[in-house]
Design an enzyme around this catalytic site. Structure first.
Site, PDB file in Angstrom:
ATOM      1  N   LYS A 115       0.869  -1.366   0.013  1.00  0.00           N
ATOM      2  CA  LYS A 115      -0.095  -0.094  -0.028  1.00  0.00           C
ATOM      3  C   LYS A 115       0.737   1.108  -0.163  1.00  0.00           C
ATOM      4  CE  LYS A 115      -3.870   1.660   2.745  1.00  0.00           C
ATOM      5  NZ  LYS A 115      -4.685   1.483   3.970  1.00  0.00           N
ATOM      6  N   SER A 196      -9.621   1.161   3.322  1.00  0.00           N
ATOM      7  CA  SER A 196      -8.739   2.037   2.535  1.00  0.00           C
ATOM      8  C   SER A 196      -7.714   1.320   1.890  1.00  0.00           C
ATOM      9  CB  SER A 196      -8.160   3.155   3.354  1.00  0.00           C
ATOM     10  OG  SER A 196      -7.057   2.599   4.304  1.00  0.00           O
ATOM     11  N   SER A 218      -9.604   0.512  11.138  1.00  0.00           N
ATOM     12  CA  SER A 218     -10.989  -0.133  11.460  1.00  0.00           C
ATOM     13  C   SER A 218     -11.542  -0.499  10.010  1.00  0.00           C
ATOM     14  CB  SER A 218     -11.857   0.964  12.099  1.00  0.00           C
ATOM     15  OG  SER A 218     -13.224   0.181  12.370  1.00  0.00           O
ATOM     16  N   SER A 220      -9.876  -1.602   7.153  1.00  0.00           N
ATOM     17  CA  SER A 220      -9.133  -1.289   5.886  1.00  0.00           C
ATOM     18  C   SER A 220      -8.530  -2.347   5.399  1.00  0.00           C
ATOM     19  CB  SER A 220      -8.406   0.153   6.140  1.00  0.00           C
ATOM     20  OG  SER A 220      -9.065   1.184   6.337  1.00  0.00           O
TER      21      SER A 220
END
Length: 545
Positions: A115, A196, A218, A220
């Site tokens: 990421k 995310s 939370s 992701s």
């Protein structure tokens, strides 16, 4: 502007392979040097390791194949922010090491995507999806990147994400960042990828690398994993280091794998878990920091006699009937495998969770991250600085995408050293502890709690507890399309959803074992519909060129 800039980075590194990609569109070969080989959408670490050891292909071939796959689909899905211009050189060195009879473990020469908030001290950026960090430099690799490299993995690309890990706006969309554009999922056109770790989920789901790393505060990791028909591991806070990862909350942030099988996720978790002097939360790892052998724990019979709790009073009454039907079918499967199913209600079924913990943490933790930059091109040192940049730099799309989350954090007037922060944190610890997940596990002597993944994240997040999500099912082909205000498809035909195993802190070994047993019994991923878009470049189209 962001999409053009980002795609230029990818196309520059991948242009050499576009000719191969065009040829592969006709060939799509699943034969490598005369031997049948799995598609890269299904291949496992074990498959790749065997192929590399047999000489069917090299790590250079693997990198070429994955770069070509990225080049083919990224203009549509926007899952990748940039590729590693050194990936082929790294693969060459790892191939040479293998040729001399030395390997660094099962990840040796295996391409992984991380990421774009997990820093690397190389030619790639670490942007969190914002132009504010383009060109910024860190003193060294993040511990996560360093551990992957030490295990022999090739960091082939950085994945797009919800900007600032979904911590900027009240009116944005999952998977959107100013730097990378809008990620969309691969199971339905314009699918909400969830956030995310949106790009990480999409990349792993269709084989743009073997697997990916995501981050979770939370939901992701687990939420985009379920949207991609993946296994996602959200580790206990402190099992994996957050050093030089762009933060939200030191009390909730964690990093974990997003892969297509439990075994692959376990192998990657083994490589990245462990103590780090740069992150004092890792000092809480039990047994003097010794990490269990996660792979050895994976046994098909692990559900037998397992105590599995269900918090019936915390399950959402408005949940999709399709998901809940699949959830209760999974319960029956576990019973047949010998599990004991126990009613394990939470004493506080609907906590009034607070945003103050994340806001005060972000004020402190972002400043700490920025202070470590060795090159800070926009001279940003605080959240207030970043907000000002965001509101004045055209590419950040303000005010169409607002800064309401930051506005609220700054309006607190304090950071995480204030007693008011501590008071709010104690509420979270009660709601997730005695009043929630940890209390249910302890009172009922449970091995795990299970919930639909769409409902699971918050209960573990506020206590820093672990989750493993596995594929559970798919919406029917006839399912109506539900669209968000930003035009993303929230529910639609063939879109996947997941089942989560939640547990006490540092119980990943047990959760992975249970998830593996369920995966092996059900094989949901293999039996379900395929994504609507899949790259058609395969190793057979690359090896030998």
């Amino acid at each position: 502007m962001a999409r053009l800039t980002t795609w230029r980075l990818i196309s520059t590194a991948s242009a050499l392979w576009l000719g191969i990609a065009s040829l592969a569109a006709a060939n799509c070969s699943l034969s490598v040097k005369g031997e049948q080989f799995p598609s890269l959408i299904d291949v496992t670490i074990e498959d790749l390791e065997k192929g590399l050891n047999k000489g069917l292909f090299t790590s250079v071939d693997l990198v070429k194949a994955y770069l070509a796959r990225i080049a083919q689909v990224n203009p549509i899905l926007h899952a990748i922010n940039e590729v590693n211009p050194d990936a082929l050189a790294i693969a060459t060195d790892l191939d040479a090491m293998r040729a001399k009879g030395k390997t660094l473990g099962p990840l040796h020469g295996i391409p992984i995507i991380i990421k774009d908030n997990i820093a690397t001290a190389d030619k790639m950026n670490n942007t969190a999806g914002s132009f504010a960090l383009v060109g910024a430099k860190v003193p060294r690799d993040s511990t996560m990147a360093a551990k992957l490299r030490q295990a022999g993995a090739i960091i082939v690309a950085k994945a797009n994400l919800s900007q600032w890990a979904n911590y900027r706006s009240s009116n944005s969309s999952n998977g959107w960042s100013a730097y990378g554009g809008q990620v969309t999922g691969a199971y339905y056109p314009n699918q909400d990828p969830s956030g995310s770790s949106s790009g990480s989920g999409v990349a792993s789901s269709i084989g743009l690398a073997l697997a990916a790393l995501g981050t979770e505060t939370s939901g992701s990791i687990v939420s985009p994993s379920q949207r991609g028909n993946l296994v996602g591991v959200k580790p206990t806070v402190g099992l994996t280091s957050r050093y030089l990862v762009v933060p939200i909350s030191s009390h909730q942030d964690t990093i974990g794998p997003m892969a297509r099988t439990v075994k692959d996720a376990a192998i990657i978790l083994q490589a990245i878990a462990g103590r780090d002097c740069h992150d004092n939360y890792t000092s809480a790892i039990p047994n003097n920091g010794k990490i269990p052998n996660y792979l050895a724990a994976l046994k098909p019979g692990a559900l037998k006699n397992a105590r599995i709790g269900i918090p019936y009073n915390a399950l959402s009454p408005s949940a999709s009937s399709i998901e809940m039907t699949a959830f209760y079918a999974a319960v029956e499967t576990m019973k047949k495998e010998g599990a004991q199913i126990i009613s394990a209600n939470f004493t506080v079924p609907n906590p009034a969770t607070t945003s103050i913990v994340l806001g005060a943490d972000f004020v402190s933790d972002l400043a700490a991250y920025l202070s470590q930059l060795t090159h800070n091109p926009h001279n940003l040192h605080t959240l207030a600085d970043v907000r000002k940049f965001t509101q004045t730099f055209a590419g950040e799309m303000y005010p169409d995408r607002n800064t309401a989350t930051w506005d609220a954090a700054l309006a607190l007037g304090y950071n995480n050293t204030d007693i008011r922060f501590w008071q709010e944190l104690q509420k979270n610890y009660y709601w997730g502890g005695e009043g929630g997940l940890l209390g249910a596990v302890e009172r009922n002597k449970l091995d795990a709690v299970i919930m639909p993944t769409s409902q699971a994240a918050g209960r573990a997040a506020i206590q820093g507890a672990p989750i493993v999500t596995v594929p559970l099912g798919f919406y029917p082909a006839s399912w109506n399309v539900t669209v968000s205000g930003r035009g993303l498809v929230q529910q639609g035909p063939n879109m996947p959803f997941g089942l989560s195993f939640l547990g006490s802190k540092f119980s990943e070994e047990k959760l992975l074992a249970l998830a593996y047993a369920f995966e092996q019994k059900t094989q949901v991923r293999a039996k379900g519909p395929k994504p609507y878009i899949v790259p058609n470049i395969e190793l057979g189209d690359i090896a030998g060129f």
